[in-house]
Design a protein around this motif. Structure first.
Motif, short mmCIF file in Angstrom:
data_model
loop_
_atom_site.label_atom_id
_atom_site.label_comp_id
_atom_site.label_asym_id
_atom_site.label_seq_id
_atom_site.Cartn_x
_atom_site.Cartn_y
_atom_site.Cartn_z
N THR A 3 44.18 -17.60 -70.44
CA THR A 3 44.20 -18.53 -69.32
C THR A 3 45.43 -19.40 -69.43
N LEU A 4 46.18 -19.50 -68.36
CA LEU A 4 47.37 -20.34 -68.30
C LEU A 4 47.15 -21.37 -67.21
N ALA A 9 46.85 -27.70 -62.28
CA ALA A 9 45.46 -27.34 -62.58
C ALA A 9 45.17 -27.67 -64.03
N HIS A 10 44.15 -28.48 -64.26
CA HIS A 10 43.83 -28.91 -65.61
C HIS A 10 42.38 -28.57 -65.94
N GLY A 19 42.27 -20.54 -78.63
CA GLY A 19 43.68 -20.40 -78.97
C GLY A 19 44.46 -19.57 -77.97
N ASP A 20 43.77 -18.88 -77.08
CA ASP A 20 44.45 -18.08 -76.06
C ASP A 20 44.66 -18.85 -74.76
N THR A 21 44.43 -20.14 -74.78
CA THR A 21 44.63 -20.96 -73.60
C THR A 21 45.97 -21.66 -73.69
N TRP A 22 46.78 -21.51 -72.65
CA TRP A 22 48.07 -22.18 -72.58
C TRP A 22 48.01 -23.25 -71.51
N LEU A 23 48.52 -24.42 -71.82
CA LEU A 23 48.57 -25.52 -70.86
C LEU A 23 50.03 -25.84 -70.59
N ILE A 24 50.42 -25.84 -69.33
CA ILE A 24 51.79 -26.16 -68.96
C ILE A 24 51.87 -27.65 -68.70
N GLN A 25 52.79 -28.32 -69.38
CA GLN A 25 53.01 -29.74 -69.14
C GLN A 25 54.28 -29.87 -68.31
N ASP A 26 54.21 -30.66 -67.24
CA ASP A 26 55.29 -30.74 -66.28
C ASP A 26 56.54 -31.43 -66.83
N GLY A 162 45.16 -5.71 -63.79
CA GLY A 162 45.82 -5.66 -65.09
C GLY A 162 46.45 -6.94 -65.57
N ALA A 163 46.08 -8.08 -64.98
CA ALA A 163 46.66 -9.35 -65.42
C ALA A 163 46.31 -9.60 -66.88
N GLY A 164 47.31 -9.92 -67.67
CA GLY A 164 47.08 -10.25 -69.08
C GLY A 164 46.86 -11.73 -69.29
N PHE A 165 47.31 -12.53 -68.34
CA PHE A 165 47.10 -13.97 -68.39
C PHE A 165 47.25 -14.52 -66.98
N GLY A 166 46.79 -15.74 -66.79
CA GLY A 166 46.91 -16.37 -65.48
C GLY A 166 45.75 -17.27 -65.19
N LEU A 167 45.58 -17.57 -63.90
CA LEU A 167 44.53 -18.47 -63.48
C LEU A 167 44.24 -18.25 -62.00
N ALA A 168 42.97 -18.29 -61.66
CA ALA A 168 42.53 -18.35 -60.27
C ALA A 168 41.96 -19.75 -60.08
#
Length: 195
Positions: A3-4, A9-10, A19-26, A162-168
């Motif tokens: 999950t990215l 989106a938080h 550990g497979d969760t990535w959070l993008i900080q602006d 086939g998405a390996g990561f992402g978010l809906a």
């Protein structure tokens, strides 16, 4: 599927992240969590100067980010050189986890960079009819504006594609900060707000 969480989106406070969760900080600043954090660097479709991009890379290194989210990246062959240089210089600064986000399939040369690539970044209305030409299994898909009742269906569609990561998410990157409190929603068990 990893999950990215893009900056708009938080995750909700009660959501157990792994550990497979990535959070993008602006932007650099106070760290909001202990999870894998990627610093967002806007490449402006290849329009930013290398000096400005590297200043952002250095700011994220000083901030202690685990890697970079190279947003609005170019997808054509003309942008490969500057993106490759950015990736190489980031690695020299200890930022080895890189996600490239052109939001569309890229020229095949980008595959040689050894980074994760987001090949879809757009609204649910476009994702439903998206053919997915030029993508590979494991690429990232960021789908926003999903009606709450369709979040599970959207996540399943991402898996079938086939998405390996992402978010809906039902959140939108176009929501302004002034209205974000009024439009908070969920993203597959995640609370999201606009930024």
């Amino acid at each position: 599927m990893r999950t990215l969480f893009p900056p708009y989106a938080h995750p909700s406070p009660g959501l157990a992240l792994d550990g497979d969760t990535w959070l993008i900080q602006d932007r650099p600043g106070r760290r909001r969590n202990r999870h894998q954090r990627l610093g967002r660097v806007d490449l402006d479709w290849g329009g930013r100067s290398l000096a400005d991009v590297l200043a952002d890379v250095d700011a994220w290194r000083e901030e202690g980010a685990e890697g970079l989210f190279l947003d609005r990246a170019p997808a054509g062959s003309g942008g490969v050189g500057p993106v490759a240089l950015t990736v190489r210089l980031a690695a020299r600064r200890g930022l080895h986890r890189i996600v490239l986000n052109p939001g569309v399939p890229t020229h095949p040369l980008y595959r040689d960079l050894g980074v994760k690539i987001c090949t879809f970044d757009g609204p649910w209305s476009a994702y439903q009819g998206w053919a997915g030409d030029g993508v590979r299994p494991g690429d990232g898909h960021l789908v926003h504006g999903v009606p709450v009742e369709l979040l599970t269906a959207a996540r399943r569609l991402m898996g079938r594609r086939g998405a390996g990561f992402g978010l809906a998410t039902d959140a939108s990157p176009y929501v302004t900060a002034a209205t974000s409190g009024a439009v908070a929603g969920t993203a597959d068990s995640c609370t999201t707000t606009g930024s």
